[in-house]
Every structure is written in structure tokens, then in C-alpha cells.
Motif scaffolding. Sequence first.
Motif: not given
Length: 251
Positions: A9, A38-39, A132, A197-198, A202
Motif C-alpha cells: 500500500h 481507505n485506499t 477506489g 486498489v489495495s 479486493k
Amino acid sequence: MRFVVVDDHDALSRSAADELAAVVAAKLSSSVLVATGNTPMGMYAELAERRRRGRFDASQLRAWQLDEYLGLAPGDRRSLYGWMRRSFVEPLGIPDGNVARLPGDSADPEAACAAFERAILAAGGIDVAILGLGPNGHLGFNEPPATTDSPTRIVDLTPESVASNGPYWGGADQVPRRALTVGMRVILNARLTLLVVSGAHKRDILARAVAGPISPDVPASLLRTVPNVVVVADRAAWGDLPMGSAPVDGR
Ligand code: F6R
């Protein structure tokens, strides 16, 4: 569609910051569509750090809110506007006059959505959309099934989105059931889209978005109908998808 796959990340945050910074360096007054979630938080922190060191200038940048819950005042702790301000607008020093709020508490939210979209068009459209990936493939709050021509509008959140946003606000019962979202037709016209995208959670939806059928059932797959989309993913999210896995119409 171009893929940038990085170790973790932190590396994703730096790579996504690089992509945005390159556009802003060429056009300081870029219009940016800003996701919360969050991402992209590490990306925003990275940009703020670059700004602190004098390496990133956001003083002319224009920030447009991507989505908001219906009925929330800007001061509500659950407001995505508040989150955007704390994570993006304030750390980057974007002047208040350059920030466009999607007014979830408008007396006429339908009209407010239409006016918001007109304002984006009048400003020349979006230079960079930061997005995201929802667990159900949503972009902003464009929930499945999504159409490429959907306007900025009010939507009913799917139970999956309500559940996934619950942890941010202390439980699913705290999450409003309706929301405003910039529509797919604005997103798909952005001059650059960054999809960040993390995480292993996902992996399946990312594979469907970039290598499954292009389908309203996976709104993010519609990004493959336009050029200039960069997917920045970490290895946990990318899994073992081959780099050349996107169908040729993925451009
Ligand atoms: C938030 C938004 C959402 C999120 C998506 C992923 O403004 O538009 O579509 O981007 O739900 O959220 P995270 O990054 O928390 O996994």
C-alpha cells in the motif's frame, strides 16, 4: 487501461501520487474528482508531504467531491465532505473557493446533482478522477447495475455498500441508505482516471473489473470502454492476474 502493480500500500500511495502530480505539474489548475474511503488516504498523505517539502503545488487545484450520503450536513461526522476536507483539501492547502461540495443536505438534492454536473462541465470537465473500487465493483456510489450514461444523481445504496461502510461509522445502522454520486458519464469523460486498489479482499472484484466481462454488474469494468485509465494496485489485490490479462478492448 494501464496497470501499475506494486509491492504494498505504501508503494501504491507513492505511485498514485506520481500519476496525479505529473498531471498537476502540467496544469496547476487541474480539476480533480476526489474519492474518500481507505485506499487513497496514503496517496493523499504522500501528496501532503510533498507539498510540505515544496515539491507539490496544489494552490490552484480544483477539488470536486465524488459522492456523499443523502441528508447529511457538512458538519456531520459521517459526511464524506468532512472526510475529503480533512484528508485532501486541508493537507494540500486547496483554497476554499476551489472546493466543490456535493450538497447532501440540499432542499432539492435532485436539482443540486444536476447543478453540480453542469458546474463540472462549465469548468471544462474532470482532469483526474481518483477512484477506489467498491467490494461490489462500485465507483463512487455508482452501484451495480450501472450504465455508462448515468448522470450525477441520488442512488439507493446496496446492502453490500451499507455493510462495507458500517465500520467507518460504528455500525451499518449508522450508514444512510441513500446517497448522491457523480455519475458514470462524468467519470468516463475524465481525461485521466486513477483506480487505486489495495488488499487481498479486493482481489476477486479487481479480477472481474479488469479481466471479466464488461458489464453493468461490475461498474468498474465500464472503465475499459474508455482510454486513459490507470489501475494502481498492490500485489495483494492483483494476485496472480497476468499483466496482459485485460481484453484488447481494454485499450
Ligand atoms: C468513497 C467512494 C467509494 C470507495 C470504495 C472503496 O468516496 O467513492 O466508492 O472508493 O467503496 O473504498 P475503500 O477504499 O475504503 O476500500
